[in-house]
Design an enzyme around this catalytic site. Sequence first.
Site, short mmCIF file in Angstrom:
data_model
loop_
_atom_site.label_atom_id
_atom_site.label_comp_id
_atom_site.label_asym_id
_atom_site.label_seq_id
_atom_site.Cartn_x
_atom_site.Cartn_y
_atom_site.Cartn_z
N VAL A 119 97.73 83.73 101.60
CA VAL A 119 98.40 83.49 100.15
C VAL A 119 99.04 84.97 99.74
O VAL A 119 98.44 85.95 100.12
CB VAL A 119 97.74 82.77 99.34
CG1 VAL A 119 96.53 83.67 98.92
CG2 VAL A 119 98.49 82.63 98.14
N VAL A 262 102.99 87.46 111.95
CA VAL A 262 103.00 88.71 112.91
C VAL A 262 102.10 88.24 114.30
O VAL A 262 101.07 88.33 114.09
CB VAL A 262 102.81 90.00 112.28
CG1 VAL A 262 102.89 91.19 113.28
CG2 VAL A 262 103.78 90.43 110.93
N HIS A 554 83.40 88.23 101.89
CA HIS A 554 83.47 89.61 101.81
C HIS A 554 83.59 90.32 103.22
O HIS A 554 83.00 91.45 103.55
CB HIS A 554 82.31 90.24 100.99
CG HIS A 554 81.97 89.92 99.60
ND1 HIS A 554 81.13 90.15 98.77
CD2 HIS A 554 83.16 89.21 98.74
CE1 HIS A 554 81.38 89.37 97.55
NE2 HIS A 554 82.68 88.96 97.64
N HIS A 597 81.01 93.19 95.46
CA HIS A 597 81.88 92.32 95.99
C HIS A 597 83.16 93.17 96.29
O HIS A 597 83.11 94.34 95.62
CB HIS A 597 82.39 91.43 94.82
CG HIS A 597 81.12 90.52 94.47
ND1 HIS A 597 81.22 89.16 94.62
CD2 HIS A 597 79.96 90.77 94.28
CE1 HIS A 597 80.10 88.51 94.32
NE2 HIS A 597 79.25 89.54 94.10
C1 LIG Z 1 86.95 82.91 98.60
C2 LIG Z 1 87.08 84.33 98.23
C3 LIG Z 1 86.30 84.84 97.20
C4 LIG Z 1 85.94 86.13 96.62
N1 LIG Z 1 85.52 86.61 95.51
C5 LIG Z 1 85.34 88.10 95.30
C6 LIG Z 1 84.89 88.23 94.02
O1 LIG Z 1 84.74 87.46 93.11
N2 LIG Z 1 85.04 89.83 93.63
C7 LIG Z 1 85.26 90.51 94.76
O2 LIG Z 1 85.30 91.55 94.49
N3 LIG Z 1 85.87 90.09 96.00
C8 LIG Z 1 85.92 88.82 96.43
N4 LIG Z 1 86.32 88.53 97.50
C9 LIG Z 1 86.72 89.53 98.48
C10 LIG Z 1 88.13 90.22 98.17
O3 LIG Z 1 89.06 89.30 97.54
C11 LIG Z 1 88.62 90.64 99.68
O4 LIG Z 1 87.79 91.52 100.14
C12 LIG Z 1 89.94 91.60 99.64
O5 LIG Z 1 90.93 90.51 98.80
C13 LIG Z 1 90.39 91.56 101.01
O6 LIG Z 1 91.86 92.42 100.90
P1 LIG Z 1 92.54 92.54 102.39
O7 LIG Z 1 93.67 93.14 101.99
O8 LIG Z 1 91.56 93.21 103.29
O9 LIG Z 1 92.74 91.16 103.02
P2 LIG Z 1 93.60 89.84 102.20
O10 LIG Z 1 93.53 90.01 100.95
O11 LIG Z 1 92.96 88.68 102.86
O12 LIG Z 1 95.02 90.08 103.08
C14 LIG Z 1 95.38 89.98 104.22
C15 LIG Z 1 96.81 89.00 104.39
O13 LIG Z 1 97.20 89.11 105.44
C16 LIG Z 1 97.96 88.10 105.64
N5 LIG Z 1 97.83 87.70 107.13
C17 LIG Z 1 96.91 87.65 108.07
N6 LIG Z 1 97.26 87.41 109.30
C18 LIG Z 1 98.80 87.54 109.36
C19 LIG Z 1 99.73 87.63 110.46
N7 LIG Z 1 99.54 87.68 111.84
N8 LIG Z 1 100.97 87.73 109.89
C20 LIG Z 1 101.45 87.86 108.79
N9 LIG Z 1 100.42 87.97 107.76
C21 LIG Z 1 98.78 87.64 108.18
C22 LIG Z 1 96.97 86.66 105.37
O14 LIG Z 1 97.69 85.62 105.06
C23 LIG Z 1 96.60 87.51 103.84
O15 LIG Z 1 97.38 87.39 102.83
C24 LIG Z 1 86.44 87.12 97.81
C25 LIG Z 1 87.24 86.65 98.93
C26 LIG Z 1 87.42 85.21 99.08
C27 LIG Z 1 88.23 84.81 100.32
#
Ligand SMILES: Cc1cc2nc3c(=O)[nH]c(=O)nc-3n(C[C@H](O)[C@H](O)[C@H](O)COP(=O)(O)OP(=O)(O)OC[C@H]3O[C@@H](n4cnc5c(N)ncnc54)[C@H](O)[C@@H]3O)c2cc1C
Length: 637
Positions: A119, A262, A554, A597
Amino acid sequence: MQLNIIHLATQVLLAIPSSCHPQSRDWRNWQVDATTVQDTYDYIVVGGGQSGLVVANRLSEDANASVLVVEYGHFDNNPEQIQPSSVRNGWPPQDLYNLSSVPQVALLNRVQKVYSAAVVGGGSTVNGMMLHRGAADDYNNWALLNNDTGWSFEGLLPYFVKPSQALVDQFNMTWDADVYGQGPIHVSFARFQYPGLLPQWAGMEEVGVAPQVEGAGGHGYGVYWYPNAIDDATVTRSYAVSGYYAPVAERPNLSLLTGHRVNEILLDETFRATSILVQPRGDHEPTEIMTLEARKEIVLAAGALHSPQILQRSGVGPSALLRDYGIKVLVDLPGVGSNLQDHPINHLTFNYTKNLDPNPTDMQSNASFIEWASQVWEESRKGPLSTTTGNTAAVVPLRQVAPDTWDDIARELSNQNATLFLPQSYTKEQIAGYEAQRLLLADSFSRTDNAVVEVPFSGASSFILMMTKEVSRGTVLLDPDDWYGNPIVDYHTFENPVDSRIMVESFKFGRRWHQTAAIIQTFAPVEDSPGVNITSDEALLKFVTNTTSSSTGHMSGTCAMMPRHLGGVVGPDLLVHGITGLSIVDASIIPLIPGAHTCGTVYAIAEKAADLIKRRHRAKPPSPDSFNLPLRMETPR
Ligand SMILES: Cc1cc2nc3c(=O)[nH]c(=O)nc-3n(C[C@H](O)[C@H](O)[C@H](O)COP(=O)(O)OP(=O)(O)OC[C@H]3O[C@@H](n4cnc5c(N)ncnc54)[C@H](O)[C@@H]3O)c2cc1C
Ligand SMILES: *[C@@H]1O[C@H](CO)[C@@H](O)[C@H](O)[C@H]1NC(C)=O
Ligand SMILES: *[C@@H]1O[C@H](CO)[C@@H](O)[C@H](O)[C@H]1NC(C)=O
Ligand SMILES: *[C@@H]1O[C@H](CO)[C@@H](O)[C@H](O)[C@H]1NC(C)=O
Ligand SMILES: *[C@@H]1O[C@H](CO)[C@@H](O)[C@H](O)[C@H]1NC(C)=O
Ligand SMILES: *[C@@H]1O[C@H](CO)[C@@H](O)[C@H](O)[C@H]1NC(C)=O
Ligand SMILES: *[C@@H]1O[C@H](CO)[C@@H](O)[C@H](O)[C@H]1NC(C)=O
Ligand SMILES: *[C@@H]1O[C@H](CO)[C@@H](O)[C@H](O)[C@H]1NC(C)=O
Ligand SMILES: *[C@@H]1O[C@H](CO)[C@@H](O)[C@H](O)[C@H]1NC(C)=O
Ligand SMILES: *[C@@H]1O[C@H](CO)[C@@H](O)[C@H](O)[C@H]1NC(C)=O
Ligand SMILES: CC(=O)N[C@H]1CO[C@H](CO)[C@@H](O)[C@@H]1O
């Protein structure tokens, strides 16, 4: 400037609820689609999740640089998703990938849920809004693994909003304003707390857990107040969309393409990443493929589940595996998809046969209380419905978790032949990298200023026990039968026996906490689960094997920032080893998961990443305006 605008916008939100909130805006005006996307941009950000939106915002501050973000998911425009109560309604399936792990051999072959956002805003759009940071020691270990003090605790500082003075006094809330800035993510304490948290806090102190004034300033151990990612002005989720995208969506040099996947990143013959292959979401097999080019850099922000998957598809990863799959190996990087860490989690539940008034069970069964709660929420956005999961937690050092055996556990970790417990695919370099981590972890285990289990509490009688430092390591590997579907996730949870041993000790700790005077006098607790008949270490071990979950959502570490000879994937500049023009900025670069977290840490990583990227592409030579000293002509060489 932009920040002031969003501040003002949220101030008036209470009066005009539907006009300016992120959730009510029509993003299509600013998005590109397959027909309007250009062939070439300066920067292409792969993934418009949490880290991707941060980096896109910062890179597009330079009006002369064009930035494209490609995101698989769509916007979640459901107004409920930004309310505090979204946390209690469970994770929204429409915003998540749908997959499970392979059976976990050390968990009685139980299959585990994999949580990963799909999302705009990524994890920050769906998560529980707990926003805190690990201990300084956690991040200092990153610096040691990379010989780069730039990745120590210093400099990783998010943002803060002051809570109401009455609550501060009643609940003795403490924080240190110095460790927060003025950035786009608002954090705050809930406007309502249950009185039961005070005896629970006192019980923590009785059982030897030291209170901290502030966790986020490097003191992410002991018992402390932690904020939520909630904007206190509107009592709504403060996340990458509201903080980093909404204020700048109209920038002409920032483009967002949603609903597209991608597939691969293309390298030229000099191993420079030049372009990406993109297609509409939905079709499994590659169809309608577009090639989009980046002049300056491709920034991988697809998260710890998908960044390694995209690299593997592109021929960057463990050569043995790629050859097996029939993928041409461009760069042999065995660490791509290894080093997976999460926070294994279990539950300890009591029946509080006495309780304070009010308490969290009133929200389940007390009709007059529930009615009052919705009334104050409607009238003033206060009360129990303004809360998420609470604001107090104990993050407990091993010495307090297991006062009698902590040194034996630390010794077991130091003395074991850890290779026996690693995934069999690990190469020599990866084993060397794990050994470097193990030395640091054994030290962290024996410290008083770092922790191994997190126990949030808020007056309720059921608790999560979240392990903050698992020593087992998992993998995320391309599915040989379905490259474009979900990857194969194996957490390898509890395969290193030190992990299950710490989980057993965590239960014993939770029980000792419930035998303190403060807790017994207030609550007269009777244990429901695991239950009073499960007492021996053997029985507890059986219980934790049968009931522990591998993940708290996480997922981290699958493209770790470590040197190449230690099996790392990116260096401290976040550039992928062996490739130019390709960086990674998401949770996959975390070498060792912190004791918190991960959301707060991901914001810090992404902000730092944007700085590194901007710096390396600064126009050369620098404009004369940037010097305030007279220019001096160097002799050309
Ligand atoms: C259900 C849940 C609850 C959580 N609760 C907490 C909390 O309470 N407190 C806290 O600190 N942390 C929490 N976390 C952890 C934290 O939110 C994540 O560690 C953080 O948001 C990860 O960020 P990111 O940018 O690494 O990845 P993400 O935010 O997951 O972003 C990756 C994005 O890439 C996109 N993507 C993937 N593959 C492709 C592709 N091939 N082409 C185009 N787009 C693609 C995905 O759709 C996604 O939107 C939680 C996570 C989850 C899933
Ligand atoms: C903007 O970019 C163009 C082309 O890349 C370059 O020639 C110009 O100097 C840049 N201007 C500024 C202010 O950086
Ligand atoms: C996961 O399943 C839900 C339905 O439960 C669906 O709405 C969502 O699109 C699926 N996620 C993905 C990434 O396909
Ligand atoms: C660590 O970094 C310092 C300063 O950059 C350098 O002098 C030293 O050689 C490095 N050590 C290792 C082991 O790489
Ligand atoms: C409030 O917390 C501080 C810091 O933990 C502690 O020193 C103080 O005794 C507490 N006061 C009360 C009234 O609990
Ligand atoms: C909790 O204990 C009380 C008192 O012993 C008992 O009446 C009640 O049924 C118990 N509640 C649950 C949910 O087991
Ligand atoms: C329900 O909540 C009200 C308000 O807090 C409280 O006075 C009352 O005792 C509660 N009733 C029960 C049965 O717990
Ligand atoms: C540790 O185990 C590995 C894998 O079985 C083995 O190859 C190695 O020799 C062992 N190391 C020591 C020091 O026993
Ligand atoms: C615990 O064991 C005793 C004796 O074996 C039994 O009578 C009792 O019902 C058990 N209690 C629970 C909660 O299982
Ligand atoms: C595991 O737990 C389930 C209930 O969650 C129970 O039915 C089963 O008997 C347990 N298995 C073992 C081996 O303890
Ligand atoms: C490269 C690019 O698209 N630049 C545009 C960024 O936005 C400014 C206005 O803020 C335009 O003038 C640029 O053309």
